[in-house]
Design a protein around this motif. Structure first.
Motif, PDB file in Angstrom:
ATOM      1  N   ARG A  49       0.828  -1.203   0.000  1.00  0.00           N
ATOM      2  CA  ARG A  49       0.000   0.000   0.000  1.00  0.00           C
ATOM      3  C   ARG A  49       0.866   1.259   0.000  1.00  0.00           C
ATOM      4  N   VAL A  50       0.361   2.283  -0.645  1.00  0.00           N
ATOM      5  CA  VAL A  50       0.949   3.617  -0.528  1.00  0.00           C
ATOM      6  C   VAL A  50      -0.196   4.518  -0.078  1.00  0.00           C
ATOM      7  N   VAL A  51      -0.239   4.826   1.223  1.00  0.00           N
ATOM      8  CA  VAL A  51      -1.386   5.543   1.791  1.00  0.00           C
ATOM      9  C   VAL A  51      -0.946   6.888   2.354  1.00  0.00           C
ATOM     10  N   ASP A  52      -1.869   7.813   2.336  1.00  0.00           N
ATOM     11  CA  ASP A  52      -1.587   9.161   2.845  1.00  0.00           C
ATOM     12  C   ASP A  52      -1.838   9.210   4.353  1.00  0.00           C
ATOM     13  N   ASP A  53      -0.939   8.579   5.109  1.00  0.00           N
ATOM     14  CA  ASP A  53      -1.078   8.542   6.556  1.00  0.00           C
ATOM     15  C   ASP A  53      -0.068   9.486   7.198  1.00  0.00           C
ATOM     16  N   GLU A  54       0.108   9.349   8.503  1.00  0.00           N
ATOM     17  CA  GLU A  54       1.016  10.236   9.231  1.00  0.00           C
ATOM     18  C   GLU A  54       2.462  10.088   8.748  1.00  0.00           C
ATOM     19  N   LYS A  55       2.861   8.836   8.473  1.00  0.00           N
ATOM     20  CA  LYS A  55       4.226   8.611   7.991  1.00  0.00           C
ATOM     21  C   LYS A  55       4.434   9.223   6.612  1.00  0.00           C
ATOM     22  N   MET A  56       3.415   9.181   5.781  1.00  0.00           N
ATOM     23  CA  MET A  56       3.519   9.808   4.473  1.00  0.00           C
ATOM     24  C   MET A  56       3.646  11.320   4.612  1.00  0.00           C
ATOM     25  N   GLU A  57       2.973  11.875   5.595  1.00  0.00           N
ATOM     26  CA  GLU A  57       3.084  13.318   5.841  1.00  0.00           C
ATOM     27  C   GLU A  57       4.525  13.670   6.219  1.00  0.00           C
ATOM     28  N   GLU A  58       5.154  12.804   7.025  1.00  0.00           N
ATOM     29  CA  GLU A  58       6.553  13.034   7.405  1.00  0.00           C
ATOM     30  C   GLU A  58       7.467  12.928   6.182  1.00  0.00           C
ATOM     31  N   THR A  59       7.208  11.910   5.336  1.00  0.00           N
ATOM     32  CA  THR A  59       7.995  11.743   4.114  1.00  0.00           C
ATOM     33  C   THR A  59       7.841  12.957   3.208  1.00  0.00           C
ATOM     34  N   THR A  60       6.615  13.428   3.076  1.00  0.00           N
ATOM     35  CA  THR A  60       6.333  14.587   2.226  1.00  0.00           C
ATOM     36  C   THR A  60       7.079  15.820   2.717  1.00  0.00           C
ATOM     37  N   GLU A  61       7.040  16.053   4.020  1.00  0.00           N
ATOM     38  CA  GLU A  61       7.702  17.234   4.585  1.00  0.00           C
ATOM     39  C   GLU A  61       9.215  17.165   4.399  1.00  0.00           C
ATOM     40  N   SER A  62       9.770  15.949   4.551  1.00  0.00           N
ATOM     41  CA  SER A  62      11.214  15.768   4.350  1.00  0.00           C
ATOM     42  C   SER A  62      11.600  16.071   2.904  1.00  0.00           C
ATOM     43  N   SER A 131      -2.015  -9.409   4.169  1.00  0.00           N
ATOM     44  CA  SER A 131      -2.300  -9.595   2.740  1.00  0.00           C
ATOM     45  C   SER A 131      -1.142  -9.127   1.878  1.00  0.00           C
ATOM     46  N   GLU A 132      -0.488  -8.029   2.276  1.00  0.00           N
ATOM     47  CA  GLU A 132       0.661  -7.515   1.534  1.00  0.00           C
ATOM     48  C   GLU A 132       1.813  -8.510   1.602  1.00  0.00           C
ATOM     49  N   LYS A 133       2.067  -9.010   2.806  1.00  0.00           N
ATOM     50  CA  LYS A 133       3.160  -9.965   2.988  1.00  0.00           C
ATOM     51  C   LYS A 133       2.891 -11.253   2.217  1.00  0.00           C
ATOM     52  N   ALA A 134       1.648 -11.708   2.239  1.00  0.00           N
ATOM     53  CA  ALA A 134       1.286 -12.945   1.536  1.00  0.00           C
ATOM     54  C   ALA A 134       1.531 -12.810   0.035  1.00  0.00           C
ATOM     55  N   LYS A 135       1.048 -11.734  -0.556  1.00  0.00           N
ATOM     56  CA  LYS A 135       1.212 -11.538  -2.000  1.00  0.00           C
ATOM     57  C   LYS A 135       2.678 -11.323  -2.369  1.00  0.00           C
ATOM     58  N   ALA A 136       3.406 -10.587  -1.511  1.00  0.00           N
ATOM     59  CA  ALA A 136       4.817 -10.301  -1.790  1.00  0.00           C
ATOM     60  C   ALA A 136       5.649 -11.576  -1.741  1.00  0.00           C
ATOM     61  N   TYR A 137       5.429 -12.401  -0.711  1.00  0.00           N
ATOM     62  CA  TYR A 137       6.194 -13.650  -0.601  1.00  0.00           C
ATOM     63  C   TYR A 137       5.891 -14.580  -1.781  1.00  0.00           C
ATOM     64  N   LYS A 138       4.650 -14.608  -2.207  1.00  0.00           N
ATOM     65  CA  LYS A 138       4.308 -15.451  -3.353  1.00  0.00           C
ATOM     66  C   LYS A 138       5.037 -14.973  -4.598  1.00  0.00           C
ATOM     67  N   MET A 139       5.063 -13.652  -4.822  1.00  0.00           N
ATOM     68  CA  MET A 139       5.730 -13.094  -5.995  1.00  0.00           C
ATOM     69  C   MET A 139       7.228 -13.404  -5.971  1.00  0.00           C
ATOM     70  N   LYS A 140       7.849 -13.239  -4.800  1.00  0.00           N
ATOM     71  CA  LYS A 140       9.280 -13.491  -4.691  1.00  0.00           C
ATOM     72  C   LYS A 140       9.588 -14.971  -4.874  1.00  0.00           C
ATOM     73  N   TYR A 141       8.758 -15.834  -4.301  1.00  0.00           N
ATOM     74  CA  TYR A 141       8.958 -17.282  -4.424  1.00  0.00           C
ATOM     75  C   TYR A 141       8.872 -17.718  -5.886  1.00  0.00           C
ATOM     76  N   GLU A 142       7.873 -17.197  -6.598  1.00  0.00           N
ATOM     77  CA  GLU A 142       7.732 -17.543  -8.018  1.00  0.00           C
ATOM     78  C   GLU A 142       8.914 -17.024  -8.823  1.00  0.00           C
ATOM     79  N   ALA A 143       9.396 -15.826  -8.494  1.00  0.00           N
ATOM     80  CA  ALA A 143      10.540 -15.257  -9.205  1.00  0.00           C
ATOM     81  C   ALA A 143      11.789 -16.104  -8.995  1.00  0.00           C
TER      82      ALA A 143
END
Length: 293
Positions: A49-62, A131-143
């Motif tokens: 996910r790329v979400v506009d949360d508090e951490k994204m606000e910090e990234t944006t300000e930086s 869900s992110e970890k599940a999909k990512a591990y599957k993609m890496k395993y297939e690669a």
């Protein structure tokens, strides 16, 4: 054990490997460029996910103050522009900060190399959903399998080494990736536990839909015993929607443990009474009490 992540094994072992020597850049083997944000396209099936949360606000300000300090990684894209491999949050932060471009390292990675780098550059984040970890591990395993790695525990260990997770844990997440998106959402929301999700991942698409509807209608929390029963019944080809409802709505028996202290019992019975005699008398008295209620 100090292991290098598998992304590091994809030609990212030194400063020159990461940022490219001037000789390599001149030869066109790779480039570090300020790419227009409009030409940076998301990685295909990017699971994070790329979400506009508090951490994204910090990234944006930086980025607003200092710019993007660490270049993203991209590769040339068929049809023009670049496919962003690592740096999706930096791209979003740049957009929010009003920037029109960001620095990226451009290389001609293969699909499998790009997938491994994409997963390993994100998998250590603290806020990753199941869900992110599940999909990512599957993609890496297939690669990794495409690269010639054999299926098995060693490959699963390599898949999880960047995040420090065991082959067993990785295998569970890969199984979970087979769940429907709606059930994965429930796992993310902690309405379905990880172990229960593993059992449900073995269900057919129809059976998963039945479970989803049953949960939505009854708001039941599935136990490991129930998920195991669902898995076994579907494996035998016996599972139907009414059976799913019956299994999930079955009233749970509450275990009650009552302890009667010996010193209190001894006040009512002579020392010559055996344990069996005492129990029989107590049960009889309880039956008499029950009949008067």
């Amino acid at each position: 054990m100090n292991k290098k992540g598998s992304a590091a094994k994809v030609k990212l072992n030194s400063f020159d490997d990461l940022f490219g020597s001037s000789e390599m850049q001149t030869a066109g083997a790779e480039q570090i460029i300020n790419a227009p944000l409009a030409e940076l396209h998301d990685f295909k099936n990017h699971p994070f996910r790329v979400v506009d949360d508090e951490k994204m606000e910090e990234t944006t300000e930086s980025i607003r103050q200092y710019g993007v300090l660490v270049p993203g990684i991209a590769r040339p894209r068929t049809g023009g522009g670049y496919e962003l491999i690592a740096g999706h949050r930096r791209k979003r932060g740049s957009q929010r900060a009003g920037k029109l471009e960001m620095p990226v390292i451009v290389r001609n990675y293969s699909d499998d190399e790009a997938t491994i780098i994409m997963v390993d550059s994100n998998i250590q984040r603290e806020d990753i959903l199941p869900s992110e970890k599940a999909k990512a591990y599957k993609m890496k395993y297939e690669a990794m399998k495409h690269q010639g790695k054999k299926s098995g525990k060693n490959t699963l260990d390599e898949v999880g080494e960047t995040a420090g997770e065991s082959a067993k844990t990785v295998q569970r997440y890969i199984w979970i990736s087979r769940l429907s998106d709606s059930l994965l959402d429930m796992v993310d929301a902690k309405k379905i536990g990880i172990m229960q999700a593993v059992d449900l991942s073995f269900l057919s698409e129809d059976a998963q839909q039945w479970v989803l509807v049953a949960i939505q209608e009854t708001n039941v929390v599935i136990t490991t015993q129930q998920s195991a029963m669902l898995k076994e019944s579907d494996k035998k080809g016996e599972l139907t929607f009414p059976m799913v409802r019956m299994m999930l709505e079955k009233e749970k028996t509450v275990e009650r443990k009552v302890v009667i202290k010996t010193e209190r019992i001894n006040n009512y019975f002579p020392a010559t009474y055996s344990r069996e005699e005492i129990e029989n008398i107590i049960y009889q008295l309880l039956e008499n009490w029950k009949s008067t209620q």
